[in-house]
Motif scaffolding. Structure first.
Motif, PDB file in Angstrom:
ATOM      1  N   GLU A   1     102.459  22.638  43.372  1.00 26.69           N
ATOM      2  CA  GLU A   1     101.227  22.887  42.625  1.00 26.69           C
ATOM      3  C   GLU A   1     100.001  22.936  43.527  1.00 26.69           C
ATOM      4  O   GLU A   1      99.121  23.778  43.340  1.00 26.69           O
ATOM      5  CB  GLU A   1     101.029  21.816  41.564  1.00 26.69           C
ATOM      6  CG  GLU A   1      99.761  22.021  40.740  1.00 26.69           C
ATOM      7  CD  GLU A   1      99.611  21.010  39.626  1.00 26.69           C
ATOM      8  OE1 GLU A   1      98.749  21.230  38.746  1.00 26.69           O
ATOM      9  OE2 GLU A   1     100.349  19.997  39.628  1.00 26.69           O
ATOM     10  N   GLY A   2      99.907  22.063  44.517  1.00 24.80           N
ATOM     11  CA  GLY A   2      98.691  21.981  45.310  1.00 24.80           C
ATOM     12  C   GLY A   2      97.627  21.185  44.579  1.00 24.80           C
ATOM     13  O   GLY A   2      97.889  20.495  43.582  1.00 24.80           O
ATOM     14  N   ASP A   3      96.404  21.290  45.048  1.00 20.00           N
ATOM     15  CA  ASP A   3      95.293  20.528  44.487  1.00 20.00           C
ATOM     16  C   ASP A   3      94.650  21.337  43.353  1.00 20.00           C
ATOM     17  O   ASP A   3      93.975  22.337  43.602  1.00 20.00           O
ATOM     18  CB  ASP A   3      94.256  20.239  45.579  1.00 20.00           C
ATOM     19  CG  ASP A   3      93.158  19.298  45.103  1.00 20.00           C
ATOM     20  OD1 ASP A   3      93.057  19.077  43.878  1.00 20.00           O
ATOM     21  OD2 ASP A   3      92.398  18.810  45.949  1.00 20.00           O
ATOM     22  N   PRO A   4      94.824  20.939  42.100  1.00 21.26           N
ATOM     23  CA  PRO A   4      94.272  21.729  40.988  1.00 21.26           C
ATOM     24  C   PRO A   4      92.750  21.795  40.994  1.00 21.26           C
ATOM     25  O   PRO A   4      92.168  22.682  40.368  1.00 21.26           O
ATOM     26  CB  PRO A   4      94.794  21.000  39.748  1.00 21.26           C
ATOM     27  CG  PRO A   4      95.139  19.625  40.208  1.00 21.26           C
ATOM     28  CD  PRO A   4      95.561  19.751  41.637  1.00 21.26           C
ATOM     29  N   ARG A   5      92.103  20.865  41.721  1.00 25.79           N
ATOM     30  CA  ARG A   5      90.640  20.909  41.795  1.00 25.79           C
ATOM     31  C   ARG A   5      90.143  22.120  42.567  1.00 25.79           C
ATOM     32  O   ARG A   5      88.976  22.503  42.442  1.00 25.79           O
ATOM     33  CB  ARG A   5      90.117  19.624  42.439  1.00 25.79           C
ATOM     34  CG  ARG A   5      90.401  18.365  41.629  1.00 25.79           C
ATOM     35  CD  ARG A   5      90.034  17.125  42.405  1.00 25.79           C
ATOM     36  NE  ARG A   5      90.836  17.011  43.633  1.00 25.79           N
ATOM     37  CZ  ARG A   5      90.681  16.034  44.534  1.00 25.79           C
ATOM     38  NH1 ARG A   5      89.753  15.106  44.360  1.00 25.79           N
ATOM     39  NH2 ARG A   5      91.458  15.998  45.613  1.00 25.79           N
ATOM     40  N   LEU A   6      91.015  22.737  43.370  1.00 27.72           N
ATOM     41  CA  LEU A   6      90.621  23.896  44.177  1.00 27.72           C
ATOM     42  C   LEU A   6      90.875  25.225  43.472  1.00 27.72           C
ATOM     43  O   LEU A   6      90.572  26.283  44.019  1.00 27.72           O
ATOM     44  CB  LEU A   6      91.370  23.869  45.517  1.00 27.72           C
ATOM     45  CG  LEU A   6      91.153  22.626  46.383  1.00 27.72           C
ATOM     46  CD1 LEU A   6      91.994  22.714  47.650  1.00 27.72           C
ATOM     47  CD2 LEU A   6      89.676  22.450  46.717  1.00 27.72           C
ATOM     48  N   LEU A   7      91.432  25.156  42.268  1.00 23.44           N
ATOM     49  CA  LEU A   7      91.750  26.389  41.551  1.00 23.44           C
ATOM     50  C   LEU A   7      90.479  27.093  41.079  1.00 23.44           C
ATOM     51  O   LEU A   7      89.560  26.435  40.569  1.00 23.44           O
ATOM     52  CB  LEU A   7      92.624  26.104  40.336  1.00 23.44           C
ATOM     53  CG  LEU A   7      94.116  25.932  40.550  1.00 23.44           C
ATOM     54  CD1 LEU A   7      94.766  25.495  39.241  1.00 23.44           C
ATOM     55  CD2 LEU A   7      94.734  27.239  41.024  1.00 23.44           C
ATOM     56  N   PRO A   8      90.421  28.424  41.200  1.00 23.04           N
ATOM     57  CA  PRO A   8      89.322  29.150  40.550  1.00 23.04           C
ATOM     58  C   PRO A   8      89.534  29.152  39.043  1.00 23.04           C
ATOM     59  O   PRO A   8      90.637  28.894  38.546  1.00 23.04           O
ATOM     60  CB  PRO A   8      89.460  30.564  41.125  1.00 23.04           C
ATOM     61  CG  PRO A   8      90.910  30.693  41.473  1.00 23.04           C
ATOM     62  CD  PRO A   8      91.352  29.319  41.906  1.00 23.04           C
ATOM     63  N   ALA A   9      88.494  29.437  38.301  1.00 22.95           N
ATOM     64  CA  ALA A   9      88.623  29.509  36.849  1.00 22.95           C
ATOM     65  C   ALA A   9      89.524  30.677  36.482  1.00 22.95           C
ATOM     66  O   ALA A   9      89.402  31.769  37.044  1.00 22.95           O
ATOM     67  CB  ALA A   9      87.253  29.681  36.213  1.00 22.95           C
ATOM     68  N   PRO A  10      90.464  30.491  35.557  1.00 28.29           N
ATOM     69  CA  PRO A  10      91.333  31.606  35.151  1.00 28.29           C
ATOM     70  C   PRO A  10      90.528  32.673  34.421  1.00 28.29           C
ATOM     71  O   PRO A  10      89.488  32.382  33.832  1.00 28.29           O
ATOM     72  CB  PRO A  10      92.352  30.949  34.224  1.00 28.29           C
ATOM     73  CG  PRO A  10      91.677  29.729  33.715  1.00 28.29           C
ATOM     74  CD  PRO A  10      90.769  29.254  34.810  1.00 28.29           C
ATOM     75  N   PRO A  11      90.967  33.918  34.444  1.00 30.29           N
ATOM     76  CA  PRO A  11      90.236  34.989  33.756  1.00 30.29           C
ATOM     77  C   PRO A  11      90.253  34.776  32.250  1.00 30.29           C
ATOM     78  O   PRO A  11      91.183  34.201  31.688  1.00 30.29           O
ATOM     79  CB  PRO A  11      90.992  36.256  34.156  1.00 30.29           C
ATOM     80  CG  PRO A  11      92.358  35.786  34.540  1.00 30.29           C
ATOM     81  CD  PRO A  11      92.173  34.412  35.116  1.00 30.29           C
ATOM     82  N   VAL A  12      89.213  35.257  31.607  1.00 27.85           N
ATOM     83  CA  VAL A  12      89.095  35.189  30.155  1.00 27.85           C
ATOM     84  C   VAL A  12      89.190  36.610  29.621  1.00 27.85           C
ATOM     85  O   VAL A  12      88.513  37.520  30.126  1.00 27.85           O
ATOM     86  CB  VAL A  12      87.761  34.547  29.726  1.00 27.85           C
ATOM     87  CG1 VAL A  12      87.621  34.579  28.210  1.00 27.85           C
ATOM     88  CG2 VAL A  12      87.674  33.116  30.252  1.00 27.85           C
TER      89      VAL A  12
END
Length: 452
Positions: free
Chosen positions: A105-116
């Motif tokens: 998974e990695g660090d979820p805090r580094l994820l960009p916002a998913p597209p809407v």
């Protein structure tokens, strides 16, 4: 020397085997996959979170490395396309390494916002919305390919600058097209002599319900390039000088942008026209479903400076023998004016194998404009030029396609049948749809800004 080599390898190894996690590949999935792979759309699973994506990691790796997904079919050696959603080698390597390293998974805090994904019309508020009648699907059985004819009720000609074909139920509409059918010609008066060519063309076409096809005993012309427009429907030759006021106005394919015509151009829908919808329904949900697909149109506020045109290179007279793995069918058309190509679309059915658009210029030089080496009926892609391509007057454009009617074609409905042109998907078509603009008089080879 051996110790130095081992030391160098030890230094390089962490760089060569850098850890790749979902945090690294999520932006790739968002950009190239999420348009189809989000809730309540045609793809069977969403890929917007790690929890949604992790169970499919091995399947994603396989689909990406074999280039089944994203479904971009153009050979990269020919042409540059504004809607190219294929993955780079670097992106494919990142997905491969992520899966091979355990799909962490990695660090979820580094994820960009998913597209809407908005449910609003992407072309803006349409001036008119024209729907099909509600269509019901059963839970079981094969996919359906349906045709609907809907009146526009336009009492005057309309110029449109944008069209968006929207599924009512994205879970079941795999792809769709909408065409303008101009008003029928008035019937000949009793005292007028009969038109033998029109009578012959009418005899050639067999109708059953919503569908039609050519008689099996019709003449056979596989090589439509012996003479320009050699295999077009009798009495209905394409005329690129004035064609483009009708024809295909919009298509829907998961991830495809709406049809916004080049700035300063428009397409005409004549008064009294009808719209013809062609829709491929998938039964992937395995439940009864209902769909009301519609098309939204935006009208031009003033007459266009140019007409956004289209011409079809269509062979209606081919014949594909039973069991034949490689039947070549072609059609050619010579353009009588300088122009700019804006898009190319090959169209075949389940036996389609490959398609190539080729230009022969007035000086004899040949150029492949588009090659689709592995055509797939499930992905009806319009290839849009990254920059409009200048085509000089007198250029001959050919579409050359091959069909596989053998048992080795997994999509083949029945390799024991001889196949001819027909609207049902178990029959065949061979079309090349070309969108273009006339070049401005006295201003050859200027293309910047012609397409927005």
């Amino acid at each position: 020397m051996m110790l130095r080599a081992l030391a160098l390898t030890a230094l390089l190894l962490p760089l060569l085997c850098a850890e790749v996690t979902y945090t690294d590949v999520a932006p790739i999935l968002y950009q190239h996959c999420a348009a189809c792979h989000h809730p309540n759309d045609v793809a069977p699973m969403a890929l917007l979170t790690y929890q949604q994506t992790r169970p499919w990691a091995a399947a994603i790796r396989e689909a990406v490395l074999t280039k089944q997904m994203p479904p971009w079919k153009a050979d990269p050696r020919y042409g540059k396309w504004s809607n190219d959603w294929s993955l780079s080698e670097q992106d494919m390597a990142a997905i491969r390494d992520w899966v091979d390293q355990g799909a962490k998974e990695g660090d979820p805090r580094l994820l960009p916002a998913p597209p809407v994904f908005s449910t609003d019309w992407r072309i803006g508020k349409p001036d008119v919305i024209i729907p099909i009648p509600p269509h019901s699907l059963t839970a079981d059985g094969p996919d359906e390919y349906e045709y609907f004819t809907v009146p526009t009720n336009f009492t005057e000609d309309k110029w449109i600058i944008a069209a968006e074909l929207r599924p009512g139920n994205r879970k079941i509409v795999h792809h769709a097209h909408v065409f303008v059918n101009p008003p029928a010609k008035p019937a000949a008066k009793k005292d007028e002599p009969a038109d033998p060519q029109a009578a012959y063309a009418k005899w050639l076409r067999v109708h059953e319900g919503k569908l039609s096809w050519i008689r099996y005993e019709a003449p056979v012309i596989d090589d439509g390039c012996v003479v320009d427009d050699n295999s077009y429907w009798p009495g209905d030759k394409p005329r690129d000088e004035n064609f483009g006021s009708w024809g295909l106005i919009s298509s829907y394919l998961p991830g495809r942008e709406p049809d916004v015509y080049p700035e300063g151009t428009a397409r005409k829908i004549p008064a009294g026209s009808t719209l013809g919808f062609q829709i491929h329904y998938s039964k992937a949900t395995k439940k009864p479903e209902v769909d009301v697909t519609s098309v939204g149109l935006i009208f031009a506020k003033e007459p266009p400076k140019q007409v956004a045109k289209r011409v079809d290179l269509s062979n209606y007279l081919f014949r594909i023998p039973a069991g034949d793995p490689n039947v070549e069918v072609s059609e050619c058309h010579t353009f009588k004016q300088d122009m700019y190509l804006t898009s190319l679309t090959p169209h075949m059915h389940l036996r389609g194998k490959d398609a190539r658009f080729e230009a022969t210029y007035p000086d004899g030089r040949k150029e492949t404009l588009l090659l689709v080496p592995h055509y797939n009926f499930n992905w009806q892609i319009t290839y849009r030029m990254a920059d409009p391509k200048f085509i000089p007057k007198g250029t001959r454009i050919a579409i050359i396609s091959h069909f596989d009617n053998s048992p080795n074609n997994p999509l083949n409905p029945d390799p024991t049948k001889v196949v001819r042109w027909g609207e049902p998907s178990e029959m065949e078509m061979m079309d090349g749809w070309i969108e273009y603009l006339d070049a401005p008089v006295g201003q050859p080879q200027i293309h910047a800004g012609l397409v927005r």
